[in-house]
Design an enzyme around this catalytic site. Sequence first.
Site, mmCIF file in Angstrom:
data_model
loop_
_atom_site.group_PDB
_atom_site.id
_atom_site.type_symbol
_atom_site.label_atom_id
_atom_site.label_comp_id
_atom_site.label_asym_id
_atom_site.label_seq_id
_atom_site.Cartn_x
_atom_site.Cartn_y
_atom_site.Cartn_z
ATOM 1 N N TYR A 49 0.691 -1.426 0.510
ATOM 2 C CA TYR A 49 0.242 0.050 -0.083
ATOM 3 C C TYR A 49 1.051 1.232 -0.213
ATOM 4 O O TYR A 49 0.251 1.811 -0.368
ATOM 5 C CB TYR A 49 -0.713 0.022 1.032
ATOM 6 C CG TYR A 49 -1.512 -1.152 1.228
ATOM 7 C CD1 TYR A 49 -3.122 -0.994 0.441
ATOM 8 C CD2 TYR A 49 -1.644 -2.393 2.063
ATOM 9 C CE1 TYR A 49 -4.063 -1.986 0.206
ATOM 10 C CE2 TYR A 49 -2.325 -3.593 1.594
ATOM 11 C CZ TYR A 49 -4.073 -2.958 0.863
ATOM 12 O OH TYR A 49 -4.453 -4.139 0.806
ATOM 13 N N GLY A 136 -9.411 16.908 2.915
ATOM 14 C CA GLY A 136 -8.699 18.127 2.286
ATOM 15 C C GLY A 136 -7.687 17.414 1.127
ATOM 16 O O GLY A 136 -7.782 15.463 0.768
ATOM 17 N N LYS A 191 -15.734 14.763 -5.168
ATOM 18 C CA LYS A 191 -14.319 14.923 -5.752
ATOM 19 C C LYS A 191 -14.054 13.305 -6.821
ATOM 20 O O LYS A 191 -13.399 13.378 -7.976
ATOM 21 C CB LYS A 191 -13.311 15.407 -5.516
ATOM 22 C CG LYS A 191 -13.185 14.634 -3.913
ATOM 23 C CD LYS A 191 -12.154 13.834 -4.483
ATOM 24 C CE LYS A 191 -11.361 13.240 -2.731
ATOM 25 N NZ LYS A 191 -10.437 12.122 -3.946
#
Length: 345
Positions: A49, A136, A191
């Site tokens: 990852y 964010g 988004k």
Amino acid sequence: MQKIAVLGAGSWGTALSIVLADNGHDVRLWTHRSEQAKEINTFHTNETYLQVQLPMKLKAYDKLEEAVEDVSAIVIVVPTKAVDDVCRKLNSLVHHQPVIIHATKGIEPESLKRVSQLISEEMDAYSYEDIVVLSGPSHAEEVGKRQPTTVTVSSMNEENAAFAQDLFINESFRVYTSTDMVGIELGGALKNIIALGAGISDGLGYGDNAKSALITRGLAEITRLGASLGANPITFLGLPGVGDLIVTCTSTHSRNWRAGNMLGQGWKLDDVLEQMGMAVEGVRTTKAASQFAHQQQIEMPITNGLYQVLFEDKAPGDVVDQLMNRHKREEMDDLSGFIRTDCSD
């Protein structure tokens, strides 16, 4: 120093664990895979990852009850589809009152609920108002390398938001606070839809003009839907809106962009998801947002076009033609009913 449990040892959970460990906290990173916990504790790596060396003091656990014992905060970073199950387990294990912070960017397609709502419904001792969301523009790969990153934490409980800000903030990870939980969560989730579209645009071989238009018109869709659900439209001009859109739509670090890019090149969705090997939240979020838009009677042509590509097997190029040939309109008509002139609150 605080004792913190981070639930979810994917790229983002690992990166946030690094930030917390750098700040001197006792960090317990939970994974349901025993072999992954062994790798982290033995070699201080999580190669599948995140390709960085992990802090020596970061410890991994494969037993949830051990990871959350006596912690002062629990950071939930599991995929949206796993939130319900993890929180049901937490509800039976946690008998004190740690602050709950989540950094999962998604919406549950079946219930159309945001992650904070899912958490509060599954955990008896927690109200929605006390949960903190962190969101964010923040690629895990860059956070893990201590490159400058700025995010927002949001809660209706300002004390909990300030606590979360203090936990994470350092010289490479700047943290702002907000009380607009709806806007912060929706910006972080929606988004991903536009990032899929940006990847498709690049996969089709289109240029910067097309992607710029997609991001800008995508922001209009996010703002319309968010405002209809109670978010402050100004929130989408900040880090969890424009900021997250830019970073997710323009970088190969973004798994949503990468998935979209493969779709644009002609891959089928099932093959894309198998190849990715990690959650692509934008796929589930597209389904949820399309349902939201229908319920709220909000026009979201980009989102609906992506829904057709993902779930109705429509060719991406045909969807682009469909979007380019929509009826004529005045640009600001889309937002004039939502933008506030009084932003004093």
